[in-house]
Design a protein around this motif. Structure first.
Motif, PDB file in Angstrom:
ATOM      1  N   TYR A 165       2.398  -2.031  -1.718  1.00 21.50           N
ATOM      2  CA  TYR A 165       1.524  -0.892  -1.474  1.00 21.50           C
ATOM      3  C   TYR A 165       0.850  -0.584  -2.462  1.00 21.50           C
ATOM      4  CZ  TYR A 165       3.699  -0.403   3.153  1.00 21.50           C
ATOM      5  OH  TYR A 165       4.260  -0.409   4.375  1.00 21.50           O
ATOM      6  N   GLU A 213       6.454   7.460 -10.348  1.00 21.24           N
ATOM      7  CA  GLU A 213       5.918   8.116  -9.126  1.00 21.24           C
ATOM      8  C   GLU A 213       5.249   7.356  -8.244  1.00 21.24           C
ATOM      9  OE1 GLU A 213       5.543   9.198 -12.319  1.00 21.24           O
ATOM     10  OE2 GLU A 213       6.984  10.655 -12.531  1.00 21.24           O
ATOM     11  N   SER A 214       4.451   6.401  -8.695  1.00 22.31           N
ATOM     12  CA  SER A 214       3.546   5.750  -7.809  1.00 22.31           C
ATOM     13  C   SER A 214       3.825   4.594  -6.614  1.00 22.31           C
ATOM     14  CB  SER A 214       2.305   4.847  -8.520  1.00 22.31           C
ATOM     15  OG  SER A 214       3.007   3.912  -9.358  1.00 22.31           O
ATOM     16  N   PRO A 220       7.115   6.299  -1.514  1.00 19.71           N
ATOM     17  CA  PRO A 220       6.399   6.173  -0.590  1.00 19.71           C
ATOM     18  C   PRO A 220       4.965   7.150  -0.181  1.00 19.71           C
ATOM     19  CG  PRO A 220       8.569   6.204   0.297  1.00 19.71           C
ATOM     20  CD  PRO A 220       8.359   6.706  -1.187  1.00 19.71           C
ATOM     21  N   ASP A 221       3.959   6.428   0.091  1.00 24.02           N
ATOM     22  CA  ASP A 221       2.595   7.133   0.178  1.00 24.02           C
ATOM     23  C   ASP A 221       1.958   6.710   1.395  1.00 24.02           C
ATOM     24  OD1 ASP A 221       0.226   8.396  -0.089  1.00 24.02           O
ATOM     25  OD2 ASP A 221      -0.023   7.699  -2.002  1.00 24.02           O
ATOM     26  N   SER A 222       1.539   7.504   2.115  1.00 23.43           N
ATOM     27  CA  SER A 222       0.958   7.296   3.650  1.00 23.43           C
ATOM     28  C   SER A 222      -0.442   6.809   3.337  1.00 23.43           C
ATOM     29  CB  SER A 222       0.911   8.453   4.701  1.00 23.43           C
ATOM     30  OG  SER A 222       0.268   9.441   3.952  1.00 23.43           O
ATOM     31  N   ASN A 223      -1.119   7.269   2.179  1.00 21.01           N
ATOM     32  CA  ASN A 223      -2.508   6.770   2.076  1.00 21.01           C
ATOM     33  C   ASN A 223      -2.528   5.400   1.004  1.00 21.01           C
ATOM     34  OD1 ASN A 223      -3.564   9.185   3.064  1.00 21.01           O
ATOM     35  ND2 ASN A 223      -2.869  10.267   1.191  1.00 21.01           N
ATOM     36  N   ALA A 224      -1.435   5.110   0.604  1.00 20.38           N
ATOM     37  CA  ALA A 224      -1.417   3.649  -0.200  1.00 20.38           C
ATOM     38  C   ALA A 224      -1.853   2.367   0.845  1.00 20.38           C
ATOM     39  CB  ALA A 224       0.098   3.227  -0.693  1.00 20.38           C
ATOM     40  N   ARG A 282      -7.319   4.539  -6.082  1.00 20.08           N
ATOM     41  CA  ARG A 282      -7.884   5.715  -6.668  1.00 20.08           C
ATOM     42  C   ARG A 282      -9.136   5.922  -6.606  1.00 20.08           C
ATOM     43  NH1 ARG A 282      -5.091   6.292 -12.608  1.00 20.08           N
ATOM     44  NH2 ARG A 282      -6.739   8.131 -12.649  1.00 20.08           N
ATOM     45  N   TYR A 324       7.919  -1.973  -2.622  1.00 17.35           N
ATOM     46  CA  TYR A 324       7.244  -0.899  -3.063  1.00 17.35           C
ATOM     47  C   TYR A 324       5.773  -1.697  -3.563  1.00 17.35           C
ATOM     48  CZ  TYR A 324      11.838   1.584  -3.415  1.00 17.35           C
ATOM     49  OH  TYR A 324      12.947   2.163  -3.129  1.00 17.35           O
ATOM     50  N   PRO A 363      -1.582   2.315  -4.422  1.00 18.06           N
ATOM     51  CA  PRO A 363      -2.347   3.762  -4.589  1.00 18.06           C
ATOM     52  C   PRO A 363      -3.650   3.591  -4.979  1.00 18.06           C
ATOM     53  CG  PRO A 363      -0.717   3.611  -6.290  1.00 18.06           C
ATOM     54  CD  PRO A 363      -0.659   2.231  -5.533  1.00 18.06           C
TER      55      PRO A 363
END
Length: 212
Positions: free
Chosen positions: A57, A95-96, A99-103, A61, A54, A59
């Motif tokens: 990656y 929450e961050s 998985p986030d495709s934009n990370a 901003r 995790y 995120p």
């Protein structure tokens, strides 16, 4: 390296080849190049020491800005940096980590840091008295972390000019040299043993002479 500690402190190490932006900082020739390369390696080590699946990656901003200040009693300088370089120092909500495709993958070789590279004179002279203050600013929050600048310098100096840390290339080099030595030793020993053996190993049958 911890000035206020009464005992040795261990720091995390990133195992593997670092991403290209680390040695771009190292070889940039900028005033903060060594410190930023050291920070990038330190950050990778900290991230890999946690939940790596995790933490590598980040995120990004749109409202965040990050900087590093170099401070001592008689000195103050500041430089901007991309926030992912100090990602392990940024407070994150649970929450961050989903998985986030934009990370942004902080190990990606595709990361471009050219907008942050500064060719502004000679490298900054680092002393044990200096503190590197990391700032992460958003619209509603400000975070500050303090690191000894000498620690970041130490991280940076573990790298060869090509960007590969000493703790990565040195064991591999020693293993290669040892393998070559053992191979040559065995080859030479076999050759010497072969030269010491007689050319003709079979039984030689002589002629008997008869006297009359």
């Amino acid at each position: 390296m911890c000035r206020h500690c009464s005992h040795f402190v261990t720091y995390p190490v990133f195992h593997g080849l670092p991403p290209t932006y680390v040695y771009k900082y190292r070889e940039s020739g900028g005033r903060f190049g060594d410190l930023l390369a050291g920070l990038a390696l330190y950050n990778l080590g900290r991230a890999s020491a946690e939940h790596w699946q995790y933490t590598h990656y980040y995120p990004v901003r749109s409202d965040e800005k990050c900087s590093m200040q170099v401070i001592d009693r008689k000195h103050f300088e500041e430089t901007k940096l991309p926030c992912f370089v100090m990602s392990s120092f940024v407070a994150r909500s649970p929450e961050s980590f989903f998985p986030d495709s934009n990370a942004l993958d902080i190990t990606s070789p595709q990361i471009d840091i050219k907008p942050y590279l500064q060719h502004n004179g000679s490298s900054l002279k680092i002393t044990r008295e200096q503190e590197c203050v990391l700032w992460h600013n958003t619209t509603l929050n400000k975070e500050r972390n303090i690191i000894p600048c000498a620690l970041l310098k130490e991280y940076s100096e573990t790298m060869k000019p090509s960007g590969i840390p000493v703790y990565v290339w040195l064991p591999s080099t020693l293993a290669l040299v040892t393998t070559i030595y053992v191979f040559c030793y065995c080859l030479c020993k076999r050759k010497i043993r072969k030269e010491q053996d007689p050319v003709n190993t079979g039984t030689i049958i002589g002629y008997c002479s008869t006297q009359y």
